[in-house]
Design a protein around this motif. Structure first.
Motif, PDB file in Angstrom:
ATOM      1  N   GLY A   7      64.866  65.183  47.988  1.00  0.00           N
ATOM      2  CA  GLY A   7      63.472  64.805  47.832  1.00  0.00           C
ATOM      3  C   GLY A   7      62.633  65.419  48.936  1.00  0.00           C
ATOM      4  O   GLY A   7      63.145  65.755  50.003  1.00  0.00           O
ATOM      5  N   MET A   8      61.344  65.554  48.673  1.00  0.00           N
ATOM      6  CA  MET A   8      60.443  66.112  49.682  1.00  0.00           C
ATOM      7  C   MET A   8      59.369  65.095  50.033  1.00  0.00           C
ATOM      8  O   MET A   8      58.756  64.495  49.140  1.00  0.00           O
ATOM      9  CB  MET A   8      59.806  67.410  49.184  1.00  0.00           C
ATOM     10  N   ILE A   9      59.172  64.906  51.330  1.00  0.00           N
ATOM     11  CA  ILE A   9      58.188  63.941  51.811  1.00  0.00           C
ATOM     12  C   ILE A   9      57.086  64.675  52.556  1.00  0.00           C
ATOM     13  O   ILE A   9      57.319  65.255  53.611  1.00  0.00           O
ATOM     14  CB  ILE A   9      58.820  62.893  52.744  1.00  0.00           C
ATOM     15  N   SER A  10      55.901  64.677  51.983  1.00  0.00           N
ATOM     16  CA  SER A  10      54.658  65.218  52.546  1.00  0.00           C
ATOM     17  C   SER A  10      54.623  66.737  52.539  1.00  0.00           C
ATOM     18  O   SER A  10      55.574  67.413  52.935  1.00  0.00           O
ATOM     19  CB  SER A  10      54.406  64.714  53.963  1.00  0.00           C
ATOM     20  N   GLN A  63      65.181  56.257  45.391  1.00  0.00           N
ATOM     21  CA  GLN A  63      65.834  57.027  44.336  1.00  0.00           C
ATOM     22  C   GLN A  63      67.229  57.473  44.789  1.00  0.00           C
ATOM     23  O   GLN A  63      67.537  57.500  45.981  1.00  0.00           O
ATOM     24  CB  GLN A  63      64.981  58.243  43.962  1.00  0.00           C
ATOM     25  N   GLU A  64      68.040  57.841  43.835  1.00  0.00           N
ATOM     26  CA  GLU A  64      69.385  58.330  44.144  1.00  0.00           C
ATOM     27  C   GLU A  64      69.284  59.763  44.676  1.00  0.00           C
ATOM     28  O   GLU A  64      68.935  60.694  43.941  1.00  0.00           O
ATOM     29  CB  GLU A  64      70.262  58.293  42.885  1.00  0.00           C
ATOM     30  N   MET A  65      69.557  59.922  45.946  1.00  0.00           N
ATOM     31  CA  MET A  65      69.411  61.234  46.595  1.00  0.00           C
ATOM     32  C   MET A  65      70.477  61.421  47.656  1.00  0.00           C
ATOM     33  O   MET A  65      71.148  60.478  48.064  1.00  0.00           O
ATOM     34  CB  MET A  65      68.029  61.356  47.270  1.00  0.00           C
ATOM     35  N   ASP A  66      70.579  62.675  48.117  1.00  0.00           N
ATOM     36  CA  ASP A  66      71.471  63.013  49.225  1.00  0.00           C
ATOM     37  C   ASP A  66      70.713  63.358  50.496  1.00  0.00           C
ATOM     38  O   ASP A  66      71.228  63.164  51.601  1.00  0.00           O
ATOM     39  CB  ASP A  66      72.344  64.219  48.847  1.00  0.00           C
ATOM     40  N   ALA A  67      69.502  63.901  50.351  1.00  0.00           N
ATOM     41  CA  ALA A  67      68.787  64.420  51.513  1.00  0.00           C
ATOM     42  C   ALA A  67      67.290  64.468  51.243  1.00  0.00           C
ATOM     43  O   ALA A  67      66.851  64.436  50.082  1.00  0.00           O
ATOM     44  CB  ALA A  67      69.295  65.817  51.873  1.00  0.00           C
ATOM     45  N   VAL A  68      66.520  64.578  52.337  1.00  0.00           N
ATOM     46  CA  VAL A  68      65.075  64.756  52.226  1.00  0.00           C
ATOM     47  C   VAL A  68      64.630  65.873  53.166  1.00  0.00           C
ATOM     48  O   VAL A  68      65.258  66.146  54.190  1.00  0.00           O
ATOM     49  CB  VAL A  68      64.290  63.472  52.555  1.00  0.00           C
ATOM     50  N   VAL A  69      63.507  66.498  52.783  1.00  0.00           N
ATOM     51  CA  VAL A  69      62.831  67.488  53.620  1.00  0.00           C
ATOM     52  C   VAL A  69      61.482  66.905  53.995  1.00  0.00           C
ATOM     53  O   VAL A  69      60.698  66.521  53.113  1.00  0.00           O
ATOM     54  CB  VAL A  69      62.663  68.828  52.880  1.00  0.00           C
ATOM     55  N   ILE A  70      61.201  66.815  55.287  1.00  0.00           N
ATOM     56  CA  ILE A  70      59.990  66.158  55.797  1.00  0.00           C
ATOM     57  C   ILE A  70      59.061  67.198  56.405  1.00  0.00           C
ATOM     58  O   ILE A  70      59.441  67.910  57.338  1.00  0.00           O
ATOM     59  CB  ILE A  70      60.352  65.093  56.848  1.00  0.00           C
ATOM     60  N   ALA A  78      58.957  60.809  63.171  1.00  0.00           N
ATOM     61  CA  ALA A  78      59.951  59.813  63.588  1.00  0.00           C
ATOM     62  C   ALA A  78      60.085  58.702  62.550  1.00  0.00           C
ATOM     63  O   ALA A  78      61.197  58.346  62.145  1.00  0.00           O
ATOM     64  CB  ALA A  78      59.571  59.229  64.947  1.00  0.00           C
ATOM     65  N   GLU A  79      58.959  58.139  62.122  1.00  0.00           N
ATOM     66  CA  GLU A  79      58.988  57.047  61.138  1.00  0.00           C
ATOM     67  C   GLU A  79      59.711  57.471  59.863  1.00  0.00           C
ATOM     68  O   GLU A  79      60.579  56.748  59.344  1.00  0.00           O
ATOM     69  CB  GLU A  79      57.557  56.627  60.789  1.00  0.00           C
ATOM     70  N   LEU A  80      59.387  58.658  59.353  1.00  0.00           N
ATOM     71  CA  LEU A  80      59.963  59.120  58.095  1.00  0.00           C
ATOM     72  C   LEU A  80      61.441  59.443  58.235  1.00  0.00           C
ATOM     73  O   LEU A  80      62.251  59.114  57.360  1.00  0.00           O
ATOM     74  CB  LEU A  80      59.196  60.347  57.600  1.00  0.00           C
ATOM     75  N   THR A  81      61.810  60.083  59.338  1.00  0.00           N
ATOM     76  CA  THR A  81      63.216  60.417  59.563  1.00  0.00           C
ATOM     77  C   THR A  81      64.066  59.168  59.690  1.00  0.00           C
ATOM     78  O   THR A  81      65.151  59.072  59.090  1.00  0.00           O
ATOM     79  CB  THR A  81      63.348  61.279  60.833  1.00  0.00           C
ATOM     80  N   ILE A  82      63.595  58.206  60.459  1.00  0.00           N
ATOM     81  CA  ILE A  82      64.357  56.969  60.668  1.00  0.00           C
ATOM     82  C   ILE A  82      64.504  56.195  59.362  1.00  0.00           C
ATOM     83  O   ILE A  82      65.582  55.679  59.040  1.00  0.00           O
ATOM     84  CB  ILE A  82      63.683  56.122  61.762  1.00  0.00           C
TER      85      ILE A  82
END
Length: 328
Positions: A7-10, A63-70, A78-82
């Motif tokens: 997933g991608m965040i922002s 959602q069912e995921m393995d990883a995210v890109v922020i 920091a908030e998003l990674t944690i």
């Protein structure tokens, strides 16, 4: 083979769009969705690729995921990674990793505690010239390194980059970290001391610095300096540069990260342009992240690497305030 669900965040940071294209090209990846509080930024991608959209990143994390890109504004890294780590998700986070040393340590520790990997987005390691320079140094071709002179002179970014409550700093933070990471990688020693200068020289009325020069001394005695200024004006053919001159006891290596380009002169454009034909560093960065996660191997550019680079820039601001060198 099961696909890696990402997933991608922002998409606040423009690198998000090239990271998206990289993920889309990789057959082993399924993009689960995009979370962005500003829908207009991502509406074209959502419609073109039929992706799920979430205004609140917390909904994406369910959602069912393995990883995210922020790729958010720096203050939210920091908030998003944690939050992602606590959901058991691996993280590729845009640079700088954080805006304080304490929060970067927390990001690293939470990821470790939840058995997920944290990778810092330093695509410049995948520039052909930088990788070749690293190999040459490791092979002893220029003897022992004495000093490195680097530049990351960019154009004025505007937007949230010049709002300190969102960016955490100006040019000194924004443009120290890429070349500082290359120096850390090539020198193989920790920075011991930082002396810096930062000012407003190109744009009036900014709340952040737009010009900077940072000088470092490594524990092994090597000296380094980086011009971090947003000094490239609108007529310049590209947004900026990444260069290094690595001075050794037996020779010198000159690195120009974006030299793989053709010069294009067009009356329609009104100015000279550089058409880059070199390897896509963002693609190789994302590919390396995906391959490491899929194979269970350590990511090649860790959270610790992100910390070591960003803490130098943050120490630079303390040096600017005091007018004195700062020990790390």
């Amino acid at each position: 083979m099961n696909k890696l669900k990402v997933g991608m965040i922002s998409f606040a940071h423009g690198h998000a769009f090239s990271y998206f294209q990289a993920l889309h090209k990789l057959d082993q990846v399924e993009i689960v969705g995009i979370a962005d509080s500003v829908k207009d930024r991502v509406s074209a991608l959502i419609e073109e690729h039929g992706l799920a959209y979430y205004a609140d990143y917390r909904e994406l994390l369910e959602q069912e995921m393995d990883a995210v890109v922020i790729c958010s504004e720096n203050v939210h890294h920091a908030e998003l990674t944690i939050a992602a780590a606590k959901k058991g998700l691996h993280v590729l986070c845009e640079k700088p990793l954080g805006i304080s040393v304490d929060e970067m340590h927390e990001m690293i520790n939470v990821c470790r505690d939840h058995n997920v990997q944290l990778m810092t987005a330093f695509p410049c390691r995948y520039l052909a010239s930088a990788a070749s320079a690293k190999q040459a140094v490791d092979q002893g071709e220029i003897g022992d390194i004495i000093a490195i002179k680097g530049t990351n002179r960019g154009s004025f970014p505007g937007g949230w980059f010049v709002e300190p409550e969102l960016s955490g700093g100006g040019a000194l933070l924004d443009h120290t970290v890429h070349v500082m990471d290359l120096m850390n990688w090539i020198v193989g020693s920790k920075v011991d001391e930082v002396f810096a200068h930062a000012a407003n020289l190109f744009k009036e009325g900014l709340k952040t610095d737009d010009a900077g020069m940072i000088n470092v001394k490594f524990e092994n005695g090597v000296f380094g300096t980086i011009d971090t200024s947003w000094s490239r004006q609108s007529p310049f053919p590209t947004w900026g540069d990444v260069t290094m001159e690595i001075v050794g006891t037996k020779g010198v290596i000159s690195v120009d990260g974006f030299a793989q380009s053709n010069e294009l002169y067009s009356s329609a454009a009104g100015k000279g342009q550089w058409s880059f034909w070199g390897d896509n560093m963002d693609f190789y960065l994302v590919k390396a992240f995906v391959e490491a996660i899929a194979s269970g191997q350590p990511v090649p550019i860790s959270g610790e690497d992100g910390l070591r680079s960003a803490e130098v820039a943050l120490a630079g601001y303390r040096s600017v305030e005091s007018g004195q060198p700062v020990k790390l």
